[in-house]
Scaffold this active site. Structure first.
Site: not given
Lengths: 175, 81
Positions: A66, A69
């Site tokens: 991700c 993230c």
């Protein structure tokens, strides 16, 4: 004598209640402000759960695949440097199923805060995070006070700083 | 058993059970959850990961069909944020 309207309305009410109950079992409710996260120590996480009693806790759900993230970790490192001494604990929970992907990400980022892994994605399914990443800011009493779905750089950091300052200023509950 | 109320209640219950069992009641129950998208976020799921190959395919398509475009449909990625 039962009228036709009554005869139809009653089964419909029953059917609606049954459908709502069935959906509630299929889809657990999302954790929202005012609620509580499931106990981390009992969630089967890989890694050591830090002591959070009486602390303000930022629980972040992330994954190595991700991109936002990845962008969030330097911000959490800054927040950790600024507020850990005053009682903030940051716990980053990875939902990676691959231990090697998790380890490689942590080795690259070298976060100064606790990182754990949810190997069976049990905790994240209980919490029902709305998107990746999502962070939950928990007050000293253990209640979720703020939820941040997604990560939007400076905007999220600014919001988190304000909220953390406010929560750190609150008194810890009596034991 | 002959009461119309009981018959209607049974009918409605059967309808709800059938809808839930066949997965038609909600698409939320079957959609990929945000934390399950590791495979979708993999680079191999990106149809445009090879720009030269994509250009070549597009050129062949244009030569055969005298038409181009319409390939910009998204379908992979982690769906983050």
């Amino acid at each position: 004598m039962v009228s036709a309207r009554q005869a139809i309305a009653s089964p419909l009410r029953w059917a609606a209640a049954a459908a709502a109950a069935a959906l509630a079992t299929v889809l657990p409710a999302q954790v929202a402000p005012g609620g509580a996260l499931p106990p981390l120590a009992a969630a089967g996480l890989a890694g050591d759960v830090p002591d959070t009693s009486g602390k303000v806790v930022l629980v972040d759900f992330w994954a190595s695949w991700c991109a936002p993230c990845k962008a969030s970790f330097p911000v959490y490192a800054r927040l950790n440097a600024a507020y850990a001494a005053r009682g903030l604990v940051i716990i980053a929970v990875s939902v990676d199923e691959s231990p090697s992907a998790y380890a490689a990400f942590v080795a690259r980022q070298k976060p100064p805060f606790a990182t754990l892994r949810d190997p069976k994605q049990k905790l994240v399914a209980q919490v029902q995070v709305p998107t990746m990443p999502t962070s939950y800011l928990v007050d000293r009493a253990g209640r979720v006070r703020f939820v941040h779905p997604g990560f939007r750089g400076d905007e999220t950091e600014r919001e988190l700083r304000g909220e953390i300052e406010a929560l750190l200023g609150e008194r810890a509950p009596a034991p | 058993m002959n009461s119309p109320r009981i018959r209607l209640a049974l009918l409605a219950g059967l309808g709800v059970a059938a809808a839930l069992l066949c997965g038609c009641a909600t698409n939320a129950a079957v959609r990929v959850r945000p934390w399950q998208r590791a495979a979708l976020a993999d680079d191999t799921m990106n149809p445009d990961r090879d720009p030269v190959g994509s250009k070549m395919v597009e050129h062949v398509y244009f030569s055969r069909e005298a038409a181009s475009g319409g390939r910009g449909v998204g379908g992979s990625g982690c769906g983050c944020n």
